[in-house]
Design an enzyme around this catalytic site. Structure first.
Site, mmCIF file in Angstrom:
data_model
loop_
_atom_site.group_PDB
_atom_site.id
_atom_site.type_symbol
_atom_site.label_atom_id
_atom_site.label_comp_id
_atom_site.label_asym_id
_atom_site.label_seq_id
_atom_site.Cartn_x
_atom_site.Cartn_y
_atom_site.Cartn_z
ATOM 1 C CG ASP A 33 -2.072 0.974 1.063
ATOM 2 O OD1 ASP A 33 -3.218 0.528 0.923
ATOM 3 O OD2 ASP A 33 -1.819 2.209 1.066
ATOM 4 C CG ASN A 89 -11.988 -0.179 4.068
ATOM 5 O OD1 ASN A 89 -12.254 -0.566 5.203
ATOM 6 N ND2 ASN A 89 -10.847 0.410 3.770
ATOM 7 C CD GLN A 96 -14.946 -0.158 -1.904
ATOM 8 O OE1 GLN A 96 -16.093 -0.289 -1.459
ATOM 9 N NE2 GLN A 96 -14.465 -0.918 -2.875
ATOM 10 C CB VAL A 98 -9.564 1.777 -4.961
ATOM 11 C CG1 VAL A 98 -9.356 1.137 -6.337
ATOM 12 C CG2 VAL A 98 -8.518 2.869 -4.723
ATOM 13 C CG HIS A 102 -8.762 -3.078 -2.456
ATOM 14 N ND1 HIS A 102 -9.733 -2.348 -3.116
ATOM 15 C CD2 HIS A 102 -8.488 -2.415 -1.320
ATOM 16 C CE1 HIS A 102 -10.017 -1.274 -2.403
ATOM 17 N NE2 HIS A 102 -9.287 -1.294 -1.296
ATOM 18 C CG HIS A 104 -6.807 -2.685 3.136
ATOM 19 N ND1 HIS A 104 -6.069 -1.552 2.882
ATOM 20 C CD2 HIS A 104 -8.040 -2.448 2.603
ATOM 21 C CE1 HIS A 104 -6.807 -0.667 2.231
ATOM 22 N NE2 HIS A 104 -8.013 -1.185 2.054
#
Ligand code: 5GP
Length: 117
Positions: A33, A89, A96, A98, A102, A104
């Protein structure tokens, strides 16, 4: 908030944007990240941007979700202690930014601040 297509993660997959890539296979990419919230903070991203969030992925391709979880576990063992938090998220009010699903992977000693992530 990023809603445009291609998503920023698709542009990383295409090598249009640089990233510190730690894993890649036919269906998944993982990279560090850009704004880490923990000593180890990786993003595990299905290459398809068809699914905006984890609920859509679970409904649409549960095997791919299981693969995301398996890659997360593998990377937490490789880059940290093997213990980790897995955060998805879902929705802008939940943080969130994006809208290309995905996970994390957060690992390493957590500070009080990072628990609020
Ligand atoms: P979200 O807020 O959608 O759950 O997570 C998006 C994550 O992507 C954030 O933690 C943010 O720091 C990360 N991110 C956004 N743009 C980039 C980028 O260009 N490169 C990398 N490596 N991470 C990014």
């Amino acid at each position: 908030m990023t809603t445009a297509s291609p998503s920023i993660f698709t542009r990383i997959i295409a090598r249009e944007i640089p990233a510190d890539i730690v894993f890649e296979n036919d269906s998944i990419i993982a990279f560090k990240d850009i704004a880490p919230q923990a000593p180890v903070h990786l993003l595990v991203v299905p290459k398809t941007e068809e699914y905006a969030n984890v609920s859509e992925l679970a409904e649409g391709d549960p095997a791919l979700l299981a693969e995301v979880v398996a890659v997360a576990r593998q990377l937490a063992a490789e880059y940290s202690t093997g213990e980790y938090r897995l955060v998805f998220n879902s929705g802008s009010s939940a943080g969130q930014t994006v809208f290309h699903v995905h996970a994390h992977v957060l690992s390493g000693p957590m500070t009080e601040g990072s628990l609020g992530f």
